[in-house]
Design an enzyme around this catalytic site. Structure first.
Site, short mmCIF file in Angstrom:
data_model
loop_
_atom_site.label_atom_id
_atom_site.label_comp_id
_atom_site.label_asym_id
_atom_site.label_seq_id
_atom_site.Cartn_x
_atom_site.Cartn_y
_atom_site.Cartn_z
CE LYS A 257 42.41 52.50 33.76
NZ LYS A 257 42.93 51.57 33.01
P1 NAD Z 1 35.57 45.29 38.27
O1 NAD Z 1 34.97 46.37 38.84
O2 NAD Z 1 34.68 44.51 37.38
O3 NAD Z 1 35.97 44.05 39.24
C1 NAD Z 1 36.76 44.48 40.38
C2 NAD Z 1 36.60 43.21 41.21
O4 NAD Z 1 37.70 43.41 42.52
C3 NAD Z 1 35.41 43.04 41.91
O5 NAD Z 1 34.90 41.82 42.19
C4 NAD Z 1 35.55 43.70 43.32
O6 NAD Z 1 34.58 42.89 44.17
C5 NAD Z 1 36.93 43.04 43.62
N1 NAD Z 1 37.69 43.73 44.63
C6 NAD Z 1 37.80 44.88 45.14
N2 NAD Z 1 38.53 45.12 46.17
C7 NAD Z 1 38.78 44.02 46.68
C8 NAD Z 1 39.40 43.41 47.64
N3 NAD Z 1 40.29 44.22 48.55
N4 NAD Z 1 39.77 42.21 47.87
C9 NAD Z 1 39.10 41.27 46.78
N5 NAD Z 1 38.43 41.48 45.80
C10 NAD Z 1 38.53 43.01 45.69
O7 NAD Z 1 37.11 45.55 37.64
P2 NAD Z 1 37.96 44.82 36.58
O8 NAD Z 1 37.54 45.51 35.04
O9 NAD Z 1 37.50 43.35 36.49
O10 NAD Z 1 39.13 45.20 36.89
C11 NAD Z 1 39.97 44.62 37.76
C12 NAD Z 1 41.60 44.97 37.70
O11 NAD Z 1 42.02 44.65 36.16
C13 NAD Z 1 41.80 46.51 37.76
O12 NAD Z 1 43.29 46.70 38.27
C14 NAD Z 1 42.00 46.98 36.36
O13 NAD Z 1 42.71 48.17 35.93
C15 NAD Z 1 42.57 45.69 35.54
N6 NAD Z 1 41.95 45.45 34.20
C16 NAD Z 1 41.01 45.71 33.87
C17 NAD Z 1 40.89 45.93 32.18
C18 NAD Z 1 39.32 45.52 31.64
O14 NAD Z 1 39.28 45.15 30.45
N7 NAD Z 1 38.32 45.56 32.39
C19 NAD Z 1 41.78 45.60 31.42
C20 NAD Z 1 43.14 45.46 32.01
C21 NAD Z 1 43.38 45.45 33.28
#
Ligand code: NAD
Length: 425
Positions: free
Chosen positions: A118
């Site tokens: 990561k």
């Molecule tokens: P992103 O930055 O695209 O979106 C994050 C979202 O969370 C945003 O809408 C933000 O406004 C919201 N957010 C942040 N704090 C918040 C809160 N306190 N309450 C409500 N909403 C809140 O990120 P992402 O890529 O969608 O990742 C989200 C999660 O999924 C993370 O834990 C990431 O590690 C995990 N993840 C992502 C992927 C990927 O392919 N992008 C793959 C596996 C896991």
């Protein structure tokens, strides 16, 4: 034996440190079930490589800021390290280590030949201009250059990064190599060797896991989604497409609720236009905390770690939690949820669609070949449902939660790889 890793800031319990403690607790439990010896447990608890860098950023007004960046390769016994790159002001070395560890177990669980990694930069990307963001990204990549490469460590998007970020990573690496190296990152734009189906892959996986765990028609099943970014917005869309009723979603701007079901496509349009879900006309406002405690069939946390804790777990009314985010549930909350009969589909299974299609993108890049979206989706579905069935079978056989079973399988495969390879020298 309880696993501890040395902390650089022992007095300060950051959310990142809490995430690492959760990851170590889960490893400890799995190692206990597997009967691993102390040496191997310590090996699995500690990252192979961990790099902290200082990233100077020239701002538009001439100021120079210096921010901290990290890249952690937790384990490489089963193949190159693989894991996302996070831009978030709260990120620290502990959080990045926890996320790298979860990547190791996730890749092993779904049977793809990667270790876990990561990366992160402690910055709010929304506070930078596009040019500042590009300069910062390229400088960060330059600082971690010796670690990454298509056969060493392959970054991908995570919180605060996207396909544009991956294009800059790929370009910076390629310019230094002297030729184009598409396989150094995944989640790239299609025009640079991205894969069909990668954009929505994590969300598609969340949909696959939810429908498999439901085991009945999704028609009318009520869903609340925390986080409306890359994972949450499309998870809401795909679940809605499948017939579920998405009644509430939230992002940093606020939370919205409509008991009759939100029009997710319109809400995505509203969020794209206004910068968030707040103020969506066809819904009522809700507090962030209330969203997590709604009386729904399925809760999908898709934001950050440590949001379901011992403080709010007793009030969670969702029958099922499908973890789109990494590490949203603390071990204390896990125990409360298990006692209350809430089914938790754990992160390393539920959100594995992203790394599965990243793997497929990398395979296509390494062969200079591309698959149709149908082929990609079929392979994604096969790998996820295979892992889902292994996890549920082991859980039933040994009386484990799905998280415990998923960790026993993932940790067990990595331990086996260590044992087969032996220790050099
Ligand atoms: P992103 O930055 O695209 O979106 C994050 C979202 O969370 C945003 O809408 C933000 O406004 C919201 N957010 C942040 N704090 C918040 C809160 N306190 N309450 C409500 N909403 C809140 O990120 P992402 O890529 O969608 O990742 C989200 C999660 O999924 C993370 O834990 C990431 O590690 C995990 N993840 C992502 C992927 C990927 O392919 N992008 C793959 C596996 C896991």
């Amino acid at each position: 034996m309880s696993i501890m890793v040395p902390s650089t800031t022992p007095a300060l319990i950051t959310p990142g440190r809490q995430a690492l403690d959760s990851a170590l607790h889960q490893l400890d439990q799995a190692a206990g079930h597997l009967g691993l010896d102390d040496g191997l447990r310590t090996m699995l608890a500690t990252p192979r490589r961990s790099l902290t860098v200082s990233v100077p950023v020239r701002r538009e007004d001439g100021r120079l800021d210096v921010v901290q960046g990290f890249r952690v390769q937790h384990n490489v016994s089963r193949g190159p390290a693989k894991g996302g790159l996070r831009f978030h002001p709260g990120t620290d070395i502990h959080e990045v280590t926890a996320l790298a560890m979860w990547m190791t177990w996730k890749c092993a669980l779904v049977g793809i030949p990667y270790g876990g990694a990561k990366g992160g930069v402690a910055i709010d990307p929304a506070g930078l201009t596009t040019r500042e963001l590009e300069r910062m990204t390229r400088r960060y990549v330059n600082e971690i250059l010796p670690l990454i490469g298509p056969e060493k460590d392959i970054p991908a998007p995570d919180v605060g990064t996207d396909e544009q970020t991956m294009a800059w990573v790929m370009d910076t690496y390629s310019v230094n190599a002297g030729y184009s190296v598409p396989g150094v990152v995944t989640g790239k734009p299609m025009t640079l060797g991205g894969s069909l189906g990668r954009n929505g892959a994590t969300s598609r996986g969340v949909q696959i896991a939810t429908l498999a765990a439901l085991g009945r028609s999704p028609e009318g099943v009520t869903v609340a989604v925390q986080g409306f970014g890359k994972v949450g917005a499309l998870a809401a869309q795909y679940l809605s497409d499948a017939g579920c009723k998405v009644v509430a979603v939230s992002d940093v701007t606020g939370a919205v609720h409509h008991a009759g079901g939100l029009d997710v496509a319109r809400l995505r349009g509203h969020a794209a236009q206004t910068g968030g879900v707040r103020g969506f006309p066809q819904a009522d406002a809700l507090s962030h905390d209330d969203l997590l405690e709604l009386d729904v069939d399925v809760l999908v946390p898709a934001a950050l770690e440590g949001v379901i804790t011992e403080a709010n777990a007793p009030r969670i009314r969702a029958r099922m939690i499908v973890e789109g985010a990494n590490g949203p549930t603390t071990p204390e909350a896990d125990e409360i949820l298990a006692a209350n009969g809430t089914l938790v589909v754990p992160d390393i299974l539920a959100n594995s669609g992203g790394v599965i299609v990243s793997y497929l993108e990398w395979v296509q890049n390494m062969q200079a070949y591309s698959w149709s979206s149908g082929e990609v989706e079929l392979k994604l579905r096969d790998l996820m449902l295979g892992a889902f069935s292994e996890v549920t079978s082991l859980a039933a056989e040994r009386g484990l939660t799905l998280r415990q079973a998923a960790h026993v399988i993932g940790v067990g495969r990595v331990a086996e790889a260590h044992q087969m390879r032996g220790l050099y020298p």
